[in-house]
Design a protein around this motif. Structure first.
Motif, short mmCIF file in Angstrom:
data_model
loop_
_atom_site.label_atom_id
_atom_site.label_comp_id
_atom_site.label_asym_id
_atom_site.label_seq_id
_atom_site.Cartn_x
_atom_site.Cartn_y
_atom_site.Cartn_z
N THR A 296 -11.02 7.33 19.32
CA THR A 296 -11.19 7.17 17.95
C THR A 296 -10.21 6.44 17.16
OG1 THR A 296 -10.61 9.19 16.79
CG2 THR A 296 -12.80 9.01 17.61
N GLY A 297 -8.83 6.75 17.63
CA GLY A 297 -7.70 5.85 16.95
C GLY A 297 -7.37 6.72 15.49
N ASP A 298 -8.13 7.53 15.12
CA ASP A 298 -7.94 8.18 13.84
C ASP A 298 -7.86 9.79 13.91
OD1 ASP A 298 -8.22 9.30 11.13
OD2 ASP A 298 -9.80 7.70 10.52
N PRO A 299 -6.94 10.18 13.64
CA PRO A 299 -6.91 11.75 13.54
C PRO A 299 -7.94 12.73 13.01
CG PRO A 299 -4.87 11.20 12.46
CD PRO A 299 -5.84 9.64 13.04
N ASP A 300 -8.60 11.86 11.92
CA ASP A 300 -9.60 12.68 11.28
C ASP A 300 -10.97 12.16 11.44
OD1 ASP A 300 -7.79 14.31 9.73
OD2 ASP A 300 -7.20 12.73 8.21
N GLU A 301 -11.10 11.51 12.63
CA GLU A 301 -12.22 11.00 13.24
C GLU A 301 -12.69 11.65 14.60
OE1 GLU A 301 -14.07 6.84 14.07
OE2 GLU A 301 -13.05 6.97 12.14
N PHE A 302 -13.93 12.17 14.68
CA PHE A 302 -14.23 12.94 16.05
C PHE A 302 -15.66 12.30 16.49
CE2 PHE A 302 -11.90 15.50 13.29
CZ PHE A 302 -10.78 15.94 14.10
N TYR A 303 -15.88 12.50 17.77
CA TYR A 303 -17.11 12.13 18.46
C TYR A 303 -17.87 13.33 18.22
CZ TYR A 303 -15.45 7.95 20.63
OH TYR A 303 -15.05 6.59 20.73
N ASP A 304 -19.18 13.38 18.00
CA ASP A 304 -20.02 14.40 17.86
C ASP A 304 -19.91 15.69 18.84
OD1 ASP A 304 -21.00 13.21 15.62
OD2 ASP A 304 -22.96 12.92 16.14
N HIS A 305 -19.94 14.96 20.20
CA HIS A 305 -19.73 16.15 21.30
C HIS A 305 -18.49 16.71 21.33
CE1 HIS A 305 -17.60 12.43 22.96
NE2 HIS A 305 -16.88 13.39 24.17
N GLN A 306 -17.70 16.21 20.65
CA GLN A 306 -16.27 17.01 20.71
C GLN A 306 -16.13 18.12 19.77
OE1 GLN A 306 -13.77 13.39 19.33
NE2 GLN A 306 -12.60 14.13 20.96
N LEU A 307 -17.22 17.91 18.73
CA LEU A 307 -17.36 19.28 17.89
C LEU A 307 -18.32 20.11 18.36
CD1 LEU A 307 -17.57 17.03 14.60
CD2 LEU A 307 -15.64 18.18 15.46
N ALA A 308 -19.29 19.80 18.98
CA ALA A 308 -20.28 20.78 19.55
C ALA A 308 -19.89 21.84 20.34
CB ALA A 308 -21.37 20.14 20.36
#
Length: 172
Positions: free
Chosen positions: A92-104
């Motif tokens: 993502t290039g942004d430490p405060d941005e995540f893909y949904d699958h990373q959070l699940a």
């Protein structure tokens, strides 16, 4: 792991083109010519579709697949979810941005370490994102995915830390 990158809304035209509601931040990558997507049809069956062409049209993506040559075939795909693998996603290039699958699957806990549940999904709504938590004692909770309420996301540690306002996690 596969993630949803689109949903077939309807057939478009007479040549098998499909209007797709995009569910990815990188449609140019996911729907690039030659990309293979797994289509999960409403009847539960799956098949692989190869992107032949894609273009933007009225807020949707019009996609032509090599395997879909007629409007009749395209009509059978209405409501189909389109999946792609996560292994080729760019960072993502942004430490405060995540893909949904990373959070699940992350453990949701309070600052004191009390486990309150597990992140099941991320819902993207007009008011922002919500984490869908499966509660430890059963049931679900929706938590606004904002820094004030979710101050820490530790993907490598397998957890999110919550600082919920009073009553947010109370059973309804």
């Amino acid at each position: 792991m596969d993630v949803v990158v689109g949903r077939v809304a309807k057939a478009h035209g007479i040549t098998g083109e499909l209007a797709v509601d995009v569910r990815t931040d990188s449609p140019e990558l996911r729907f690039a010519r030659g990309s293979a997507l797994v289509a999960k049809l409403r009847d539960g069956t799956s098949r692989t579709l190869t992107v032949a062409a894609a273009r933007n049209h009225s807020g949707r993506l019009l996609v032509r697949f090599e395997e879909v040559l007629t409007r009749d075939v395209a009509e059978t795909l209405r409501g189909t979810l389109l999946f792609a693998g996560t292994e080729d996603l760019p960072p993502t290039g942004d430490p405060d941005e995540f893909y949904d699958h990373q959070l699940a699957g992350l453990r949701a806990e309070l600052a004191d370490g009390t486990v309150v549940g597990t992140v099941q999904d991320v819902v993207h709504g007009p008011g922002g994102e919500l984490l869908v938590l499966r509660r430890e004692g059963g049931g679900e909770a929706l938590v606004p995915f904002v820094r004030q309420i979710v101050p820490t996301v530790d993907v490598t540690g397998g957890r999110v830390v919550l600082d919920p306002p009073e009553g947010l996690l109370d059973a309804h």
